[in-house]
Design a protein around this motif. Structure first.
Motif, short mmCIF file in Angstrom:
data_model
loop_
_atom_site.label_atom_id
_atom_site.label_comp_id
_atom_site.label_asym_id
_atom_site.label_seq_id
_atom_site.Cartn_x
_atom_site.Cartn_y
_atom_site.Cartn_z
N ARG A 240 0.91 -1.32 0.08
CA ARG A 240 0.03 -0.01 0.08
C ARG A 240 0.70 1.13 0.07
NH1 ARG A 240 -5.19 -0.95 0.90
NH2 ARG A 240 -5.44 1.30 1.64
N ARG A 241 2.10 1.22 0.44
CA ARG A 241 2.82 2.45 0.32
C ARG A 241 4.48 2.04 0.09
NH1 ARG A 241 2.39 4.76 6.41
NH2 ARG A 241 3.53 6.49 5.27
N GLY A 242 5.09 3.07 -0.57
CA GLY A 242 6.46 2.75 -1.13
C GLY A 242 7.20 2.19 0.05
N GLU A 243 7.20 2.62 1.03
CA GLU A 243 8.25 2.51 2.21
C GLU A 243 7.88 0.71 2.65
OE1 GLU A 243 6.22 3.55 6.34
OE2 GLU A 243 6.49 5.18 4.97
N HIS A 244 6.79 0.30 2.11
CA HIS A 244 6.40 -1.11 2.54
C HIS A 244 7.15 -2.00 1.63
CE1 HIS A 244 2.15 -0.18 4.29
NE2 HIS A 244 3.28 0.14 5.12
N PHE B 55 9.51 0.28 -19.48
CA PHE B 55 8.32 -0.30 -19.79
C PHE B 55 7.88 -0.79 -18.06
CE2 PHE B 55 10.62 -0.86 -23.54
CZ PHE B 55 9.57 -0.62 -24.58
N VAL B 56 8.81 -0.83 -17.29
CA VAL B 56 8.37 -1.08 -15.79
C VAL B 56 7.87 0.11 -15.13
CG1 VAL B 56 9.40 -1.46 -13.51
CG2 VAL B 56 10.60 -2.67 -15.60
N ILE B 57 8.05 1.27 -15.60
CA ILE B 57 7.43 2.46 -15.10
C ILE B 57 5.96 2.48 -15.74
CG2 ILE B 57 7.48 4.88 -15.09
CD1 ILE B 57 10.60 4.75 -15.07
N TRP B 58 6.21 2.25 -17.05
CA TRP B 58 4.62 2.06 -17.76
C TRP B 58 3.64 1.07 -16.83
CZ3 TRP B 58 4.09 -0.18 -23.58
CH2 TRP B 58 2.79 -0.10 -24.01
N ALA B 59 4.20 -0.05 -16.83
CA ALA B 59 3.22 -1.04 -15.95
C ALA B 59 2.94 -0.45 -14.58
CB ALA B 59 3.99 -2.37 -15.62
N ALA B 60 3.80 0.21 -13.83
CA ALA B 60 3.82 0.74 -12.55
C ALA B 60 2.68 1.79 -12.62
CB ALA B 60 4.84 1.33 -11.94
N PHE B 61 2.55 2.70 -13.62
CA PHE B 61 1.52 3.75 -13.72
C PHE B 61 0.29 3.37 -14.14
CE2 PHE B 61 5.12 6.63 -13.40
CZ PHE B 61 4.43 7.82 -12.87
N ARG B 62 0.31 2.17 -15.03
CA ARG B 62 -1.01 1.98 -15.53
C ARG B 62 -1.71 0.65 -14.84
NH1 ARG B 62 -4.14 4.76 -18.08
NH2 ARG B 62 -4.83 3.28 -19.46
N PHE B 63 -1.04 -0.16 -14.39
CA PHE B 63 -1.77 -1.57 -13.86
C PHE B 63 -1.65 -1.59 -12.34
CE2 PHE B 63 -0.54 -1.98 -18.19
CZ PHE B 63 -1.44 -2.51 -18.83
N GLY C 164 10.05 -0.95 -9.93
CA GLY C 164 8.69 -1.20 -10.41
C GLY C 164 7.54 -1.06 -9.10
N LEU C 165 8.24 -2.11 -8.06
CA LEU C 165 7.29 -2.27 -6.92
C LEU C 165 6.97 -1.11 -6.21
CD1 LEU C 165 8.01 -5.76 -5.61
CD2 LEU C 165 6.14 -5.21 -7.12
N VAL C 166 8.19 -0.12 -6.01
CA VAL C 166 8.19 1.11 -5.21
C VAL C 166 7.30 2.07 -5.90
CG1 VAL C 166 9.38 3.08 -4.33
CG2 VAL C 166 10.17 0.57 -3.90
N LEU C 167 7.62 2.22 -7.09
CA LEU C 167 6.70 3.18 -7.90
C LEU C 167 5.45 2.89 -7.99
CD1 LEU C 167 7.14 5.76 -9.70
CD2 LEU C 167 7.27 4.35 -11.60
N ASN C 168 5.00 1.53 -8.17
CA ASN C 168 3.63 1.14 -8.16
C ASN C 168 2.70 1.54 -7.00
OD1 ASN C 168 1.58 -1.34 -7.84
ND2 ASN C 168 1.40 -0.38 -9.68
N ALA C 169 3.40 1.33 -5.85
CA ALA C 169 3.11 1.43 -4.38
C ALA C 169 2.73 2.87 -4.17
CB ALA C 169 3.76 0.98 -3.49
#
Length: 516
Positions: free
Chosen positions: A134-138, A248-256, A306-311
């Motif tokens: 739920r958060r980047g720090e997680h 592409f990892v950033i794309w996935a993090a922003f859109r999915f 990818g995980l941090v940016l998505n969170a």
């Protein structure tokens, strides 16, 4: 391992018997489902490990990425700590099949089990309930937990390597490092993948989302082949293109969601390891072990990013939604009466002006009902203000039941209410007012004997602007009060009798003073 102290058949039988006894002890309440879960986990662990060993670093018992470690941690998080015999059984069987003794296999299995149990305990303590981050720090905490818990399995595995096979210190350290990094990367890649797809709150994919996801996978696969594939090496310098994967990892993090990001991470890592094992790509330098360890450092960076940016993006989205809900609640508080939940006088004035403009444009009638509770002050004096508030709440609920979806009911002030009826004729407004008056009479016991007087005015017959329409409906209301209360009156022009108009003005001023 180079030696085998006991036969494989004997080790397999003893290990299975011991694991079954432990499972029966722990699952006496519901043995069949529990044993089925343990057996299924052991089978999944064993199968994943055998697949991972196809890409093992010589002599064949260590791999650059160890997915079973991620499977074990996710299983404990989702199924509970009592599932540990499945991890121990699967890990022990795998180690037995890799030219290992029973003692060494069970010891390594115990290390893998303790790794999963310790990692799960740390996740619950530092992050919370398992699920999408739920958060980047997680994510940062999870990576640290993966690195810390992987030291358990690597250290436990170093014991049989040191004592049974008499490895020298440099070689032992190198094996420990390979084991630790393989388990760490396995946890970072596989555990979020399983937790993401196991979450039930993930939204369904729309056709547009499916098309976007397919495009992402296809283009990413092409870029991965360009970066790591041997066929493109003579035409494209692979090292400068390594970081072309990050967009592409950033794309996935922003859109999915996290499950899609974890899937993209797994795809990137699988292709990168496969090409590197074949000796192609930017990390295929020196020995295979060195190449894979260098690749793992890059993979950890990509996966964590990818995980941090998505969170962070998901957390930001939730914050925006919470802010919007708060603003909506604040807006509702500014236009709603806190006691009855009806619209307040401020909203009535704005709404009435807008509806009058629409009524003039569409040449449609608009009716306004003003209602005042009769002898309401006696309830406050005899039963207290709390009883009076309860009566107002019940009247508000009654008005909500007697208005259409296009109508609005407001608390005008004190014990006075207003109802706006767009596109309503005078006869319909009279009938609606009579229904409200009768409903209040029928609820005499609940409303402590309170009745209501109602006045009706119509636009454009009686007035064409908001202030004049309110005065006309108020005039009709006081006519009902003067004629004995508990009735409905339609506005009639008072210009024919000056004395009657003055009497009405005096009555209105007296009531407003008492209401204030």
């Amino acid at each position: 391992m180079s030696r085998q102290l006991l036969s494989f058949e004997q080790a397999l039988r003893w290990t299975a018997d011991f694991a079954a006894r432990q499972a029966r002890t722990l699952a006496f309440d519901r043995p069949v489902p529990y044993l089925a879960k343990v057996a299924l986990l052991a089978a999944v662990y064993f199968s994943a490990a055998k697949l991972a060993l196809l890409a093992a670093i010589p002599p064949g018992y260590a791999t650059a990425v160890w997915p079973p470690s991620g499977i074990a941690l996710a299983s404990v998080l989702l199924l509970g700590s009592r599932i540990w015999p499945g991890i121990w059984l699967g890990a022990s069987l795998v180690n037995v099949t890799v030219q290992s003794s029973l003692v060494a296999a069970t010891l390594m299995g115990a290390g893998n089990t303790l790794e999963a149990l310790a990692g799960a305990a740390l996740v619950r303590a530092l992050i919370g309930f398992p699920g999408p981050f739920r958060r980047g720090e997680h994510v940062v905490r999870f990576v640290a937990i993966a690195a810390a818990s992987a030291t358990i399995a690597a250290t436990v595995a170093a014991a049989p390597l040191a004592f049974v096979h008499s490895l020298e210190s440099p070689e032992l350290l190198w094996n420990w490092w390979t084991w630790w990094q393989g388990d760490t990367v396995g946890i970072i890649i596989v555990t979020p993948l399983i937790l993401g797809w196991a979450a039930r709150a993930n939204p369904a994919w729309t056709p547009r989302k499916i098309a976007e996801g397919s495009l992402l996978v296809c283009v990413l696969s092409g870029v991965m082949y360009a970066v790591f594939g041997a066929g493109m090496t003579p035409y494209i310098p692979s090292v400068p293109l390594t970081f072309a994967i990050l967009p592409f990892v950033i794309w996935a993090a922003f859109r999915f969601q996290q499950r899609e990001v974890a899937t993209v991470n797994a795809l990137v890592c699988a292709m990168a390891v496969g090409f590197t094992l074949e000796g192609s790509g930017p990390f295929a330098q020196g020995s295979l072990n060195e190449s894979l360890l260098l690749l793992l450092a890059f993979m950890c960076t990509v996966v964590t990013t990818g995980l941090v940016l998505n969170a962070v993006i998901q957390d930001r989205g939730r914050a925006i939604e919470a802010t919007q809900r708060l603003l909506q609640e604040l807006r509702e508080q500014t236009i709603r009466d806190s006691l009855t939940s009806l619209y307040n006088r401020r909203f009535l004035q704005d709404y009435l002006e807008r509806e009058l403009i629409r009524a003039k444009r569409e040449r449609a009638p608009l009716a306004l009902i003003m209602m005042d509770l009769d002898r309401f002050k006696r309830i406050n004096d005899s039963a207290g203000h709390q009883a009076g508030d309860q009566v107002l709440v019940q009247v508000g609920a009654l008005l909500k039941r007697h208005v259409r979806g296009s109508d609005i009911a407001c608390r005008y002030g004190g014990e006075e209410f207003a109802v706006v009826l767009p596109k309503t004729t005078l006869e319909s407004a009279r009938r609606r007012s009579a229904e409200i008056c009768s409903a209040i009479r029928r609820e005499a016991e609940l409303l402590r004997g309170v009745t209501a007087s109602l006045g009706v005015a119509l636009c454009p017959a009686h007035a064409t602007d908001a202030e004049a329409l309110l005065r006309a409906a108020d005039h009709a209301l006081y006519e009902a009060k003067r004629e004995g209360r508990n009735q409905v009156r339609i506005f009639a022009d008072a210009s024919g009798s000056a004395g009657e108009s003055a009497e009405w003005e005096a009555a209105r001023r007296q009531h407003n003073t008492r209401r204030g």
